[in-house]
Structures are given as structure tokens and as C-alpha cells.
Scaffold this active site. Structure first.
Site, PDB file in Angstrom:
ATOM      1  N   ARG E 101       1.005  -0.821   0.214  1.00  0.00           N
ATOM      2  CA  ARG E 101      -0.071  -0.027   0.103  1.00  0.00           C
ATOM      3  C   ARG E 101       1.220   1.132   0.615  1.00  0.00           C
ATOM      4  O   ARG E 101       1.209   2.350  -0.824  1.00  0.00           O
ATOM      5  CB  ARG E 101      -0.452   0.006   1.326  1.00  0.00           C
ATOM      6  CG  ARG E 101      -1.859   0.720   1.393  1.00  0.00           C
ATOM      7  CD  ARG E 101      -2.958   1.207   0.132  1.00  0.00           C
ATOM      8  NE  ARG E 101      -3.079   1.334  -1.354  1.00  0.00           N
ATOM      9  CZ  ARG E 101      -3.035   1.165  -2.229  1.00  0.00           C
ATOM     10  NH1 ARG E 101      -4.177   0.059  -2.550  1.00  0.00           N
ATOM     11  NH2 ARG E 101      -3.082   1.659  -3.608  1.00  0.00           N
ATOM     12  N   ASP E 219       0.254  37.350 -13.850  1.00  0.00           N
ATOM     13  CA  ASP E 219      -1.048  36.445 -13.454  1.00  0.00           C
ATOM     14  C   ASP E 219      -2.193  36.001 -14.164  1.00  0.00           C
ATOM     15  O   ASP E 219      -2.668  37.210 -14.089  1.00  0.00           O
ATOM     16  CB  ASP E 219      -1.087  36.521 -11.184  1.00  0.00           C
ATOM     17  CG  ASP E 219      -2.073  35.318 -10.671  1.00  0.00           C
ATOM     18  OD1 ASP E 219      -1.702  33.896 -11.148  1.00  0.00           O
ATOM     19  OD2 ASP E 219      -2.111  35.049  -9.581  1.00  0.00           O
TER      20      ASP E 219
END
Lengths: 280, 280, 280, 280, 280, 280
Positions: E101, E219
Site C-alpha cells: 500500500r 498572473d
């Protein structure tokens, strides 16, 4: 004594214990859904004992939840009868339940050690002989268990291989004799270093003293041999008796005139005291 | 079983123990000046015991000095008479001396637990009743002590508050009754979760079963009460007896027909086995 | 001497140093794109020095990359002329570049300490006086710097507050006099414990001896006062001189007949030795 | 500037130092039995110095015992005469004694670095040239020592291999020339990355500039060579001089017109300042 | 590239993951009693993907059990079709089951990031525009996730707040304007430091360039605004576009002529790749 | 629920994240020189979401700077529209800037998981079927991500390999059949232990039930197969469906009558929620 080292080692042990007991949640209490209820509980000694670890238990609750109050009723080092309430603790129910097992596991063991030490110390109380512990402590617990010995009236022998010289039979064999061993150690340590030498027979006691030992540790003696060793030593060295010291034989051993009795069982085999956390 | 978690916790405990015992050097051996001599020593059981911790001791020597060889003569879980050589260890003298106390402190305690467990397990060996441990383990040692219980033939109860539901009297009180407690826990846990409920009386046993407990933990019963509880339970729940189980009373308790006996003393009060490291 | 504690502290210091120097990648070498080229380099002493830390440097390369080879040409404790190749190192270029600064920062400082110690030790070589260090070490480096002092021919004073009693003027003041201080310490420590007492004047030297000190530490004396203290002591205690000891005045101080000179400057102010890693 | 990273690294260093100095108890003070007496002491500079580490010392006392008060009289970065009281500290005697050595060991070293830096900065104060440190810091101390350099008026060069490109001769050799090295680095780093190139000769200075270096580090130059390098560079790159910079030659080097002087000795060889803790 | 820092951070993450998944034993496999059977399993990609983390998965198995063999069939950075066997692993069954896992949780996430990056990089492959990551990484995973971005063909933006200057709108506001901000930063950093300034409008782009920014981060632009910004910048600074970059719009954004596209979603929202461990 | 374990794991993750982001200083803010200005900022959700991690974000700011105030406006588990101010934070500008990225990286991921869970839970809200998570969590984040699942209305499946038995196909193969596997596990675990068995076909479902499984996990079923499994099971075991559960198919799956749906994607592939820190 303010004690940084004790606090550091204690916190490490508490956190390890909580890690073991709480890898995730307390599933029972979480599922119950009432963990935020206020609760109050008492630490109750179910046997007569000498207390040690009360300050330790206080710290467990503080680490789990700083909002828990812990009102100690007695102090480490006191001897109390069965049924004594050692402390009253109040806070969220889930905090008390999360800390309970860790606090008890620490407290029961330390009280067990203090109680066993107190028994030995009381047995020789009127004799000029002190009770010492050893390095046979539980890994992870040395400072705590040595404090429990002090709480029981004992005196601590060395804390580690680094803070005291003890020449054992294995060292003597490696060095080719006790004289060679003591000479070698004297030549490579700070002038004035205390040198203790283990002996198993009167001949070895004599050899150790002649080699210049400050302290002789006579191992596995009975009272008769101990008396002979005291006569032989005649104050030229400190004499410590070790091996198989019990509450039953301690007085006879001390009456030999030896300076110290040391016992490993104080820390490795003292039974836990039965203490429980009772909710109200 | 390959066991990452056991190895991780073991290494942590060994390193803490070595930190305590060797903050700086082993001053005796360093001053002796012969630490690099080859040496050989045997781990010698000075009492009959069930072995546990031999693999643990091996790891101590490996951490102190990977050059030390450790030849185990027996395996954890075996019962041996007094005088048995458990292992032969060879390497530099200073490495053996540095590891000695840590290895013995671990081994003596784990063998003590396995031996105490074996005694309890043997007492009920022909009965359909298993011996369980508790969470009353030494902080820092849980996986090790639970392995020692398995080495002694016991079965492990839960490892932490996170891996099993156990509704104790405190939970019942908080929830307002055992039915409310079981219902609350069922509603917030994974379907099918095993729910164990503590009971102190027959009435509480009955209430626990009616509330749907899978397992009932009857605390502090005597054999007579235990028999009544078995009859009352009638197979509707698993019945576990706890509190004051000793080698002396285990058989009588198990003859009640209960499914399990659990004992905290196995881990908190088993006396250490006397084992020493004898140099040749 | 196999030395678990030294290795543990060393590894901690190396990892901290690498954490500081490599929070992420060595951006220069990574961007260069030729880090996997084989490379060879020599550790070159650019000053005459007494070596210490060569084993330490070896460990740095091993931690950064176990595939790097490190061939030491000399050993810690040896004195070498300027231009000496101390070791030859071979491996991937990026491994050598990543380890370079950490290895040098450790090595240069330790060689500086060993060299300064050797100078002091040589100055008093034919006198019955040993050179001691102090606790004025660099935080994080105590075992390493004390080993460098030994490499330079010095003897280690105590390693910590836990392994030796030294009653300083502050303690005397707290206890209400040197006699009270020595008496208190004797009563609470293991019988035979070595007690050292600091003194600033001849009167204090006398008081310390009368109080039963095993060792007297005379602080900030000049050679004349030191000679008087030796006469006064007359062998009843070991006499240690401290404060302002330099290579220039060490011989005059030792000629007083004192047993030990201790110097904090050995560890807190020894200039680093110029050592570089030269690629071929 | 609030500074999480500095606090984190400082606390780590303090704890390591206390671990070294207090593996168990302060045996002297514990045995004296008067550790809980209130005490007051002053940190006293016994030499003129530039202060650094006062905030660091404050933190040592707070970690040992949060109940100790620490009243700083001056601030890091200030220059004070010999005899200056830097701070007044009050609390339990045992707390002060437990923290003393760790606090002084940190403070003496950092004040030493700030003082050495201040001397260099003052020597070139009226010239357009700044004083830089290097990565030749004490393992475990980088953020602390770089702060001490700032306290002395210096500017920090890169903090690690991860936060700045510096192509040294070894890199050039691996890459097959300075042009290849700069090109490779440009191609694999963020556009606009500052690239510094080490040079040992005028030819290498020229090559570095032609390869597009933003900064040239000229190693081991004398003032004459430095002047030639400044003329050659002619503002096309920033010029940094390194190697053998001392308070004696710094001015002559800076008068060459170079932009920066960098010195490893600031952090690896600055002598400790004599500071003591005087009890009242 | 040999990479100490990556290995250190990886090992820390693996150990934390194993701590979470194995606080005690793998109860299923332990109870099954067949954990020591030899087993073989394949890591199977059930989707087409770009591999990253294969070396990471190898390390998981090695930490759980050094006796496990791991034969990688492909390498990090390669793109493979659905159904590809990435590695074959053989060893004790319980070791494989204990590591499974953790290995998959790491591998699936890193392959997800590499695959998402590869898609973006391929979209702009023939344009002079590079794909950058951000600091929007998963806490604990930064070096791993940035390596996955490189495996997908991306370039790493800064690794931390410590290795690059980026003046954001908040900084501008605090400083009282972009010019003041750039000037302040220039005056307190190493000469030549790369300064990047965030801009939201063309006016802010212009102001940043005039203030001397080396790089402008625009941005949340759309392709049209991006083109205008490119024209305005005219090569005087590097132009980076950020905010809402997806595989769908990346090409249009890059066609503006900007130098870089940066995307936080690469690391915070890339879906995991379906990979399983299939026993044979 | 007071939760020691959650706090412990959270603090570890925050410190690792800050270590990654701040190996040294925030160079931008430090160079700006205005870090001590007071600032205020809001955590703003730029998408509708179910909140999780708000308490986590609060802790980030407290660790970076205890002087920062954090006023939460909503609580974990609440669903809010886009544009919601989740909290208002005030303190020194540099503290806010240092904590910003770590807080957002944690919060965005946890809110993503809670939001994805809420979607699944709402889809089956009127059916007697619960939504479970898996062990496919992000290494280092298990307790946090499982709390986010609870915040979204889900129920936690097992937390680790240590707290629940799940016999998968690999175990069945090793044991030689499902009956042998269940029998072996029953014989070595605490009586009453919940046993879950994975099945891929109706035949395997039948076999699991006959072998005594308490819970059957049917993997990769479609709704039709799920209905058949429900009929076959007929209440003799709890039925859990797993594999490929999405918000789109969850209702159809639940309408089969199964008891639980479990989904790994909730934790490994939920996209981050867009949340930003807006200064005022």
C-alpha cells in the site's frame, strides 16, 4: 532540584507510550460521542506503598491535554496506606480516558520500585550502611527508576558506563590481573578518579585493595564472608556487597559492617503497585 | 512473520537504552586500553525459563558493533532448564562490554514475561480457554512484551486504544447505560465491529448481552461467579475473565467454562529471569 | 576503542550539516549534468598540523554515498608537514562535491584543536604535568572535540555536569562556605566520589584541602602563585591550574609543580587548519 | 524579521548541547541540596566586542527553565566596551547553573564572529565594497553564524548548495571548460538564474565574463591582481575577491574597486569572546 | 545525479507512511500464518502514463525487507501504455503485503504528476516556452513531486522561500510600491540576485520592468493579455504566465511568446494513476 | 473528541512542510525589511466546497508565530458557497507570509477530499448505505484525510493493517482457499474478531459467506452484479462494494441494497479546492 534531564527523558517516554496506545483514535470513546463531557477521577492506591511517579503521572495528563487539572494530594517519597487517594484529576472525559493507561503504567511501576527500596532501607535504617541501585534498569526508564530509588530512601550507584569506573572480573581477565587493570585505568583517567573493583573471594578483595582500589564490590557473599571481608578491608577501601540482597537478608548483610548494599532486583523485579483511576 | 513494526520499535528501544548507558564512553574499558582484544562470551540462563528476547539480544550486539557474531543456540518460545547456554557471542571485548547491560536488561524482562505466561497457559492447557494479555505493558515495550506473551503461548488482546472497542464502566456511566453505549458505538463504527463490554456483576453481564455485546469482560470474579456468568451467557457472547488471575487460580477460573482469561500481571509484574553474560 | 557513542554523535552532526548544506539539490552540479562522472580528489593539508578528524571525514563521504572510496594515508594523532596528502577519495563527482564542504568544515576544526593541544603538550612534555580540556566545547561537538584533544596528547576533564563533581565559587556561596559545600556533597553522593573544588586564592586553596577536596582547581594564577599553591598543598590534594593557559606560558606554569593545566581555548578558540579537497 | 527557521535550528542546537552537558543530573548542584535557592547573575563581557547571540542565550535559559527571567541590557549588533553587563538573569540557582555553560558556549562564539566581522566591515566602511561570509560555517550552526555576520555588518553569501549557483574550478574541469559549464547550467536552471564563476587568473576572469557569468569570484588575489581584474571586468560582471582576506589587508583589497570581499575565517577561526556569568 | 537530499526526504516519507500503516502488525497476514512463503508480484500500470516514482517504490520494499528483490522494467520519465508491467518484485509474502500500500500510494501520485506534466509539456513542445511547477506541493513531498515534474519534462521553479526572490502583490503593498520593493530587496541581497515580480495588469508589468525586475510573473492572463505583455516586455525581462494553465489552453498561452508557463495544478490536483500489485 | 493522535500527526506534517519551505529565511520578506508591519488577511474560498482543514490551518499559523490571531468564521464539515471568507488572520506580515503556503497546501487538499466525499454521501443520502474511505491515503496524512472524509459525511474504514482483518485475493491464494484462510485467521486472533473477505465473483461471495466472513468486499462490480450479490448474501454478511465508485454511479450502486460503498479516489484523486489568502 530543577531537573532538565529528568523532564526530557520523561517526556520522551510518555510520548512513546502514547504513540503505542494511540496510533490513531481511542475508537471506543470517539464512537461513544460523549468525549467532551466534564469528568473527575481519583488516582487510588489499592495497596500500601511508597509513592513515586506522581509528578510523572501529572505530566502525562498535561501532555495529553493541557486543560486537565491534576491536584496531587501527596508527594513522591511519602508512604501511604491502602485506599489512599493520591490525586484528583478533572477535565474532558476523553482526555482522561486517553491518558489513563499510560499514567497508570508509569505510576504503578515507579511506586513498586520505591516501595521495594523503602523496605530494604528500613531494614538497615539504624546501621551505617546505605542501599544502592544498579544499572539493571528498564531501557528507557533509567532516570525515572533511579529517582524512584531515591524516593524510597536509596542512593544511586552510577548512572551509566560513562560516569564511573567499575573494573569487573571480565576487565581483570582482559588486563591480566587486578593490579595491571587498576594501573592502566589510573594512567588514563583524570587524576583522583574513583576506582571500584569487583571481587568474588577474600583473595580478590585483598588484591583489589593492594592494587589501590577505592571501592571493592564483593559479589554474592553471605553474611559470614561479608564479615571477613570487612575485617580484611579494615577501612582501607569502601566495601559494597551485591548479589541476592533481599528484604529478608539485608539486615544480616549490613550487620557485617559493610558500607553499602546494592540490589538489581529493586529495579528489574519489583512488583507493580495496584493503583487505579476511579471516575466519579 | 516478517515484522517491520517490531523491528522499528525494538531499534528505538535499543538506541534509547544505549543512549542512557553510553552518553559518552565506557570509561572503564577505554582506560583499560585493551578493548580491541577478541573475546567470546555465553548468554547463560541461571534459572529454568521460557525464552523470549533472544532475537532482541542479537540485535543489541549488531547495533553496537556489526562485527560481533551471535550464535543463538535456542529459539524464542522454547523452555529450557537452568544452566542453559542461550547463545555464544564473539567480537571485540569493548563491543561485548558496551552491549552487555542493554542486552541483558531486555532479555531478562522478556524471558520473565514468557515464563510467567507459559506457567498460566500450562495450567489451563487441556481446557478450551485461552490466556490473554492486556494493555498494562511497559511504556516503550508494547510490541516486545506482547511478543513475549506469544512466546509463552498466550494470545494478544488489543494492542492499543485504536484497534478494538472495549466499553468500560466509565464509558457506560458517560453514555447513560450499557444499551445507550453499545448503540452509540454501533452507529459510529464500521459495520460488524467487535464490541466488548466490561461487567462487574451478573446483572451487568445480562445487560451487556442484551445490548448486543460480542464479548463480555467479567472483572474480578471468583470461580463461582464465573460459572454463573457462563451459564447466563449461554454462548450468546464470548466470555472473558479478568482481574487477579494467577498461576494458582487460573485452572479453577478456566474450569468455569469461560473462553478467555486475561492478566495484566503477565506484563507488569513478572520477575526478571536471571541471565548473565559469561566471558571465557 | 570501539565507540558507539562517538559514532552516534558524529552521525548526528554530519546529518545536521548535510541538512544545512543540502536542503534540496546541489543546484550547480545538477544543472551541469555531469555528476555521474568518476572523479578522484585528495585531502591536502596546507599547513603543518596534528591530524584529527580523518575518520570523521571518511564517515561524511560514506553517509553521502556508500560507493565512494576513502583511502586514508595517515591517522588521527599524527603530526604532518604542510603539503601532506591526508587521504585520497574516489567516486562519482557529484557525491564528492556534495560531501566536500561538510567534510572540510569538520576536519579543519578538529585538526585545529589537535594541533593547538599538541603545542601545549609538547611545551610541558618532560614535566610531570598533564594538559586537560574543559566543557567549553562547541555545542553538538563535545565527543568529537574531546577526541581531538586526545589526538593532540591531552587528557579529558569531565564530559558533562553528570560525570564529575566540581564545586565552583557559586556553589560555595550557595552552600555558605567551602566546608559546608564539601560536606553536603559527600553526604549525598556515592562513597568515594572524587570532589574537585575551585579556588582563587591561597586561602581558598587551604580551605578546600581542609574541607577534604580531592582536587583543587586554582583559577587565574600566575607561575609565582602557582608555586606557592604547590607548596601549600604539599601533596594532600591534586592541583590543577586553569585560566589563561597559552603555549607561551604553559611551561612556566607547569614548572610550578602543579599536576594539571586545563585550557578552554583549546576547544573554543583554536584556529582552523587550512585543508582543501583537490580534484585531479 | 520573524524567523521560524532560525528558531527551529537554534532550539535543536540548544537541546543537543544540553543533552551533551546533562545526560543525567548536574551532580554537584543536586548533591549540594540548595538548588532551589533564588539566584541572580549577570552576563559580563570581559572584552570589548560586537554582541551577537544575546537572544540565543535568552532562549537557553528559557528552555532549561521557563521560570528564569532574562533582562537583556543591549541588543545583538551593538558594540560594547569591556566590562559591559549584557544581561541580568534571575531564577532558581540550579537552573542558572544548568544553563550557564551552554549559554556561554553559544554566546562567546557568536560574539566572536560578529566582532571579527565588524572589524572587517569597518576597515572598508567608506568604500563601495561589501563583506560576505561563506559556507565555511560550523556544522549545526549555519543560520546562527550567518546571523552573527549580519550583526557585525556583513552580508550573507549563499546559505547552501541549493540556493545559488557557484561554478568552481572542479566544475569547469568536469564540464570541459568554463563556456560549456555556464551553457549547461543556463540550460537546466530557471531563466534568469544568477551564475557565479570562480577564477584564479585574469585569463579565467575574462573567460568567465565571456561565458556569461553574472558574478566572478577571484580567488587568492593580491591587491595588484585585484585591480587588474576590476579593469578587465569593467562592470560587465560583479567582482568578488576571496582567499586570505584579513582585517590587515581588507582595505587594500577593497580599494581595488571590487564589489565584494568574502572571508571564511569570519566563521571558522574567529576567536571566542571572553564572557562570563557572574553570580551576585 | 546522486542526490542525498532526495534520498533523505524519501526515507522520511516512507517511514512515516509505514508508521501509519503498521503501528503494530499486519494482523491479517500474521494470523494467516503463511507469511514466510515466497511470492512474486508485478507492478502493473492499468492506464497509459509517464512513469515517476519507480525508484521510490523500490526503496519502499528495501526498507520493509532488504531481502526483497525489485527488478524495474522501465525507468522514471518514460511514457508507457496501459497494461505495462513496471517492475517485478519477489520475496517473502508478508514483506510484499506490508509494503504494497505504501509503495502504491507513492507511485500512483508521482506517476499522476509526471503524466499531467508530460501532457502540458507536449502541448508546447515546439515552442520556445518551458513548463514550470510551483510551491503548491503536498507537504512532505516537495522534492519527490518536483522530481516527478522533471520526469514529465517540466522545469522546477523555486524549491522554497529561501532560494529565490518573488515579490508578490502583498509585498508590493507592504513596501509601498513596486519600485520601493525592488530597491529594498536589491539593497539587502547578494549583488546579482534574480528578482521576480508578480503583476496582474499591463501597468504592473511595465512598473516591474522599470523597477528592474529580472522576471515578471503575469498572473491570470488570457492569451490576448499575454501577447500584449510580451510586446510590452520586449525582452527586457523574462515573462512567466501563471494561473489557470491547463492542457487545453497551454498552447494558446505559449503562442503569446511568453518564456514560461507555471502551473500549481500539476502538483495539487493531478489525478492518481491506477497502478496495482498483482501477485502471481 | 479531544484527539492527541491527530494533533501529533498534524504537528509533524506542519513542521515537515515548514522545513521544506523555509530551510533558511523567507529571503524576499527579509530583504524587503518591513516584516514586522501588522497585517490582516482572509482565507477565501474561491469555489463552493465542504470545509475541512480549517482547524489545521489555524495550527499552522500558531506554530509559525503564536502571536498571530486566527478567527475562524465557519467550521470543518460545513458546506459553503464560492466567495466565503473562511477565517480572518492578523499578525506580523512576515509571519503571515511564512505560513501562507503551508496552510493553503493543507487546507486546499483537505477541503477537496471533504467536498468529494460530501458529493458521494449526498448521492446516497436517503438509502441505507454508507460511504467508506480506504487506506489509499497520502503518506503522512492518514489521520488528516480520514478526518476530512468524516467532515464530508463519510465513515472511516480501517486506519491501518493493524486494526482490522481484510483477507484479499492474495491471502486466499497463499492460504489455499478462502475457507482455509478464514479458519487460520479465526484460530490466531482474539475471539470475535471481525473478518472481512474480498470477492470478485458471486461464487467467491458465496464461498466467503460459507467460510464465515462477517463482511464481504465485492470488488469492481456493476449495479447488476451488486444486486445479485445482495440477494445471494441475504443478510448473512455485511456487503461492501468497492472499485470505480464515482458521484455518477454511486446511487445506482447503492440501490442494489449493499451496506457500504468504499472509494479510494476520495483520498487519492480529489482535486484541490481553490482557496487563497487575501491581504487587506
Amino acid at each position: 532540584m530543577f531537573d532538565y534531564a529528568f523532564g526530557r527523558d520523561l517526556d520522551r517516554l510518555i510520548r512513546i507510550s502514547l504513540d503505542e496506545d494511540l496510533p490513531a483514535h481511542d475508537v471506543t470513546t470517539l464512537a461513544l460521542g460523549v468525549g467532551d463531557r466534564p469528568a473527575e477521577a481519583a488516582l487510588l492506591a489499592k495497596q500500601a506503598c511508597t509513592i513515586s511517579g506522581l509528578a510523572v503521572a501529572r505530566r502525562v495528563f498535561a501532555i495529553v491535554d493541557p486543560g486537565v487539572s491534576f491536584e496531587g494530594r501527596w508527594r513522591d517519597g511519602m508512604s501511604v496506606p491502602s485506599g489512599t487517594e493520591l490525586a484528583v484529576i478533572a477535565g474532558r472525559a476523553d482526555s482522561l480516558l486517553a491518558a489513563e493507561r499510560t499514567a497508570l503504567n508509569l505510576l504503578q511501576r515507579l511506586a513498586g520500585i520505591a516501595t521495594a527500596t523503602r523496605r530494604l532501607v528500613d531494614a538497615v535504617a539504624d546501621l551505617p550502611c546505605i542501599v544502592l541501585d544498579t544499572r539493571k534498569t528498564t531501557p528507557g526508564w533509567r532516570l525515572l527508576e533511579k529517582a524512584a530509588v531515591r524516593d524510597g530512601g536509596g542512593v544511586n550507584h552510577r548512572f551509566s558506563l560513562s560516569d564511573g569506573v567499575l573494573i569487573k572480573d571480565n576487565h581483570v581477565r582482559l588486563a591480566g590481573g587486578v593490579r595491571a587493570a587498576v594501573t592502566a585505568v589510573r594512567s588514563r583517567t583524570l587524576p583522583g578518579t574513583r576506582i571500584e573493583v569487583e571481587a568474588g573471594t577474600l583473595a580478590e578483595v585483598a588484591a583489589a585493595i593492594e592494587a589501590g582500589a577505592d571501592v571493592v564490590l564483593l559479589d554474592n557473599a553471605d553474611p559470614a564472608l561479608a564479615r571477613q571481608a570487612v575485617q580484611l578491608t579494615a577501612g582501607r577501601a569502601i566495601l559494597e556487597l551485591s548479589g541476592g540482597i533481599t528484604a529478608a537478608n539485608a539486615r544480616a548483610m549490613a550487620e557485617s559492617g559493610a558500607d553499602c548494599l546494592s540490589s538489581g532486583a529493586l529495579t528489574h523485579s519489583a512488583p507493580a503497585i495496584d493503583i487505579s483511576l476511579e471516575f466519579r
